[in-house]
Design a protein around this motif. Structure first.
Motif, short mmCIF file in Angstrom:
data_model
loop_
_atom_site.label_atom_id
_atom_site.label_comp_id
_atom_site.label_asym_id
_atom_site.label_seq_id
_atom_site.Cartn_x
_atom_site.Cartn_y
_atom_site.Cartn_z
N GLU A 1 -44.92 -10.36 -23.90
CA GLU A 1 -46.01 -11.02 -24.63
C GLU A 1 -47.25 -10.15 -24.58
OE1 GLU A 1 -46.61 -14.81 -22.81
OE2 GLU A 1 -48.07 -14.03 -21.38
N MET A 2 -48.03 -10.25 -25.66
CA MET A 2 -49.23 -9.44 -25.78
C MET A 2 -50.39 -10.18 -25.13
SD MET A 2 -49.97 -6.51 -27.33
CE MET A 2 -49.81 -5.95 -29.02
N ARG A 3 -51.04 -9.53 -24.16
CA ARG A 3 -52.28 -10.07 -23.60
C ARG A 3 -53.35 -9.01 -23.81
NH1 ARG A 3 -49.81 -11.19 -17.87
NH2 ARG A 3 -47.90 -12.19 -18.58
N GLY A 4 -54.32 -9.30 -24.65
CA GLY A 4 -55.30 -8.27 -25.00
C GLY A 4 -54.60 -7.18 -25.78
N GLU A 5 -54.71 -5.95 -25.29
CA GLU A 5 -54.09 -4.83 -25.99
C GLU A 5 -52.75 -4.44 -25.40
OE1 GLU A 5 -57.08 -1.72 -27.78
OE2 GLU A 5 -57.30 -1.90 -25.61
N LEU A 6 -52.36 -5.10 -24.32
CA LEU A 6 -51.18 -4.65 -23.59
C LEU A 6 -50.05 -5.65 -23.68
CD1 LEU A 6 -52.85 -3.33 -20.30
CD2 LEU A 6 -52.24 -2.07 -22.36
N LEU A 7 -48.85 -5.11 -23.70
CA LEU A 7 -47.67 -5.96 -23.63
C LEU A 7 -47.27 -6.14 -22.17
CD1 LEU A 7 -45.61 -4.33 -26.50
CD2 LEU A 7 -46.41 -6.69 -26.46
N TYR A 8 -46.95 -7.38 -21.82
CA TYR A 8 -46.49 -7.66 -20.47
C TYR A 8 -45.07 -8.19 -20.55
CZ TYR A 8 -51.18 -7.01 -18.68
OH TYR A 8 -52.39 -6.45 -18.34
N VAL A 9 -44.26 -7.80 -19.57
CA VAL A 9 -42.87 -8.25 -19.58
C VAL A 9 -42.80 -9.66 -19.02
CG1 VAL A 9 -40.56 -7.80 -18.70
CG2 VAL A 9 -42.06 -5.89 -19.30
N THR A 10 -42.23 -10.57 -19.80
CA THR A 10 -42.04 -11.94 -19.31
C THR A 10 -40.61 -12.14 -18.83
OG1 THR A 10 -41.62 -12.62 -21.58
CG2 THR A 10 -43.84 -12.97 -20.72
N SER A 11 -39.66 -11.38 -19.40
CA SER A 11 -38.29 -11.48 -18.93
C SER A 11 -37.63 -10.12 -19.06
CB SER A 11 -37.52 -12.52 -19.75
OG SER A 11 -36.12 -12.29 -19.62
N TRP A 12 -37.29 -9.52 -17.92
CA TRP A 12 -36.67 -8.19 -17.96
C TRP A 12 -35.31 -8.25 -18.65
CZ3 TRP A 12 -39.24 -3.91 -17.15
CH2 TRP A 12 -40.41 -3.97 -16.40
N SER A 13 -34.54 -9.31 -18.38
CA SER A 13 -33.19 -9.35 -18.96
C SER A 13 -33.27 -9.50 -20.48
CB SER A 13 -32.37 -10.47 -18.33
OG SER A 13 -33.03 -11.70 -18.48
#
Lengths: 467, 334
Positions: free
Chosen positions: A159-171
């Motif tokens: 998911e995008m938070r600000g300008e960065l993508l964060y991993v919510t589920s590695w699988s």
């Protein structure tokens, strides 16, 4: 003339990655072939398998070495030319690409050394195991790269938070929707590449009447393999296409050259797509066939490029023609494999010179097909760098100027041309040197006093006539 | 940081360790390329190359791992340094590629050997200079805005970075010559003993110049070293002591200690540099924590690395063990 850093960066990336890709695609298939040869050698103890395995391991060493050298640039290009893309996607792509490096590192450290230098020095069982693990390792390595690429095609688990993508589920992110299809499609492509090169080289040796017994064995076994793999690839490719239709319909529309959403869409054999006019010229097609392939119903409705805003369309003619080149070569490969089956009766497959000669030429086709396939999927993703999330121009390095990109593009072309010429020339030397000599090094040198680099496994001199 | 614990120091340690491993190990084999044009004859060149042949490509894999590791753990470093050093990175990579290819083909070449010798040497020198310029650029700092590099194409090429680039060439040459003292014998070793003091003199000159120039250029560095007396002064003292040890070892004609002492010079200088700049990793604005990726991303890769790194270290140690002892003329590792 205005130099466009975006276009030049894309050109540079395409050049470097295409140039690099041909090496791993070949080594992945070849590693499995060597493992199979070693398996036969282990089981039957027949010298034919060892002669073949020795020879192909030498080729493997050189191609692997060239792959490593040409791959170094890849690890840095994401940062030099695509820093915004790297910055945004680093939370996912960083670990995934690192895992690829780590796998390759581990593989080289552990098992490649044994495969290249351990023959006769470790127990046969351990040697076979190393050959198998090198083959498995090349697949794990390609798994990570394909996961990263598939995620750019069908992103998930972030998911995008600000300008960065964060991993919510590695699988979810790693095993994204297009990965299974792309992975199997590429694995088969590697087998086809390895298979057609081995078949082509064996055919060439048979034409010259060299090491006939071993090369007949090699040709026979690869033709059996190709007979199954080549048609299977068409089937898997079709499944991959259906998966793409579901997740990236615009790409499939471009592949089919289909501008309008409608039923009974023809399969175009020839056309000149015109993006300006949003139509095709000089059309030759089979009515209803595209509908049938994509929906399994001649009257099925297939989405066209009219579903996509003009600025979100990929460059159609490139995708359309890359796709046709790939499919055309794939069909040619199937034909070559079937011709081999027919010629098997009374051994004509080993003696018909026209067939052996065409197989020699066929050894180049998988490389072209693989590159055409990658052009299809990569250009077809356009204008998206990460599908639906980031466009090409958003991913570019902001400080990059056109002349800088042009300088490095020319630079890499020159550097790679030199490596490629040197490497190809040297491969030809190895081929001409042939299988007849057992490598001198195995008899003469003290076992532990050898460098453990891939190319040290090869002792063919660089110039003619020096042996 | 929304994860349970802060992995940034651990990752800084891993990357920091990887960088110094790379510098020490690729340093002495790049050094062979730097010394190549000055070697006495072709036979010595063969021996020099043979002395690093078994290990050089393993040394370089640390660089690739470093590149990928930075993207994973400190993406901001990756996405500011690489655009800022755009042309320098090209010089670095082209240099390394030429050198690697030359390495392989020189062993297999007969008539074209001199061409590969030149590629090996020029590639090594260019790659080393570019690495020194990277260090210089780090000390200089980067023009950034909103986490992006906004400076020009040649900000990395200033008098200061040219100095650090030349210093790196001298330093790697020193690593290379002391490596030759360790690994060779006879006339080649005698030659290495002769050139080492000259190389050390150059390294000392650059060391002093940078030590004076840096605090003048960067008030933060100046404050850190001169505002109050602190323990970090032990680091340059360590570097100077290593130099003294090196000189004594050369006088006594010791074989192993010169190389160890040279590594000491590098390690203490490196730690001194870290003490000057950290926690700023993209100076002057961003710290390690600003540059770090998400905690879960750092954790995800850490698990794999903790498994692989010990293995790679063991393998590396084993390779050096197998190839221990002197390299003699005519002994081929090709």
């Amino acid at each position: 003339m205005e130099l466009d850093p975006l276009f030049l960066s894309r050109l540079q990336f395409a050049f470097v990655v295409s140039f690099h890709a041909i090496f791993p695609v070949f080594t992945i298939g070849l590693a499995s072939y060597i493992a199979v040869l070693e398996g036969f050698a282990f089981k039957t103890n027949h010298p034919t398998w060892t002669i073949l395995s020795r020879f192909w391991t030498r080729v493997f060493a050189v191609v692997f070495g060239m792959g490593v050298v040409s791959g170094i640039v890849m690890a840095f290009q994401f940062g030099t030319n695509w820093s915004n893309f790297s910055y945004t996607s680093a939370n996912f792509l960083g670990p995934i690409l690192s895992y690829e490096v780590v796998t390759a590192f581990f593989l080289e450290a552990a098992f490649l050394g044994v495969l290249l230098f351990g023959r006769g020095k470790v127990p046969p069982g351990i040697f076979l195991l190393s050959a198998i693990l090198v083959a498995v390792g090349t697949f794990i390595s390609s798994f990570w790269i394909l996961s990263a690429n598939s995620w750019m095609q069908t992103p998930a688990g972030v998911e995008m938070r600000g300008e960065l993508l964060y991993v919510t589920s590695w699988s979810e992110a790693i095993f994204n929707a297009s990965l299974p299809y792309r992975f199997v499609h590429m694995a088969l492509a590697s087998f086809l590449t390895g298979g057609f090169v081995v078949a082509g080289v064996s055919a060439w040796y048979l034409l010259l009447g060299r090491e006939v017994k071993a090369n007949r064995a090699a040709l026979s076994m690869t033709l059996w393999l190709l007979l199954f793999i080549a048609p299977m690839q068409a089937w898997v490719g079709d499944l991959h296409g259906l998966n793409t239709l579901e997740h990236q319909p615009a790409k499939v529309s471009a592949m089919e050259g289909n501008w309008e959403t409608k039923s009974n869409v023809p399969l175009l054999l020839f056309a000149w797509p015109d993006q300006e006019a949003q139509t095709n010229h000089f059309v030759l097609g089979i009515p209803g066939m595209a509908s049938w392939i994509l929906t399994h119903d001649v009257n099925g409705v297939v989405p066209g490029l009219d579903q996509v805003a003009r600025e979100d369309q990929p460059p159609v003619w490139l995708v359309f023609w890359s796709f046709r080149i790939m499919v055309g070569l794939g069909l040619l490969m199937i034909a070559a494999a079937i011709a081999g089956l027919i010629l098997r009766r009374n051994g004509a497959v080993y003696t018909k010179r026209w067939y052996l000669r065409s197989l020699t030429f066929m050894s180049l086709t998988p490389f072209v097909a693989v590159l055409a396939g990658w052009f299809t999927t990569e250009i077809g993703r356009g204008p998206w760098l990460i599908y639906g999330i980031m466009r090409f121009e958003e991913g570019l390095t902001p400080s990059l100027q056109g002349w800088m990109a042009l300088t490095t593009l020319i630079g890499y072309v020159v550097v790679y041309a030199m490596i490629f010429t040197g490497g190809l020339y040297y491969l030809m030397r190895i081929l001409r040197d042939g299988m007849e000599h057992p490598p001198a090094s195995e008899q003469e040198e003290a076992p532990e006093h050898r460098a453990k680099r891939p190319l040290s496994a090869v002792d063919v001199p660089f110039e003619e006539g020096a042996r | 940081m929304d994860s349970m614990f802060d992995l940034v120091p651990i990752w800084a340690g891993i990357i920091g360790f990887g960088i110094i491993m790379y510098v020490l190990m690729d340093g002495f084999d790049l050094g062979q390329g730097i010394l190549f044009p000055f070697a006495r004859n072709e036979e010595d060149r063969d021996t020099m190359m043979n002395s690093v042949a078994p290990v050089w490509d393993g040394n370089e894999t640390w660089l690739v791992l470093g590149g990928a590791g930075l993207l994973a753990a400190f993406p901001l470093v990756y996405t500011v340094f690489l655009p800022a050093l755009y042309l320098g990175v090209f010089v670095l990579l082209a240099g390394l590629i030429f050198r690697g290819v030359a390495f392989e083909f020189r062993f297999k070449a007969r008539t074209s050997k001199y061409l590969w010798s030149w590629s090996f040497s020029v590639g090594s020198i260019l790659a080393t200079f570019a690495q020194g310029a990277v260090v210089g650029s780090y000390i200089q700092g980067f023009e950034t805005e909103n986490f992006r590099y906004v400076g020009g194409a040649f900000d990395w090429l200033t008098p200061f970075t040219v100095l650090t680039g030349l210093g790196m060439i001298a330093g790697y040459a020193l690593l290379g010559s002391t490596w030759l003292i360790l690994k060779t014998e006879g006339k080649l070793q005698a030659w290495a003993y002769r050139i080492t003091p000259k190389l050390l003199a150059m390294v000392v000159a650059v060391f002093i110049a940078i030590s004076i120039w840096t605090p003048l250029m960067d008030p933060m560095v100046k404050a850190r070293w001169f505002d109050q007396f602190s323990l970090i002064w032990l680091l340059p003292v360590g570097a100077l002591l290593s130099m003294v040890v090196l000189v004594r070892a050369l006088i006594k004609r010791q074989e192993g200690l010169p190389f160890v002492a040279t590594m000491g010079i590098f390690v203490f200088t490196y730690l001194g540099l870290a003490a000057s700049k950290l926690p700023y990793i993209v100076p002057p604005s961003y710290t390690l924590w600003d540059a770090a990726s998400a905690g879960e991303s750092q954790l995800f890769l850490l698990i794999g690395l903790l498994f692989v790194i010990p293995f790679v270290l063991m393998y590396t140690a084993w390779t050096y063990w197998v190839f221990r002892g002197k390299v003699k003329a005519g002994m081929g590792y090709h």
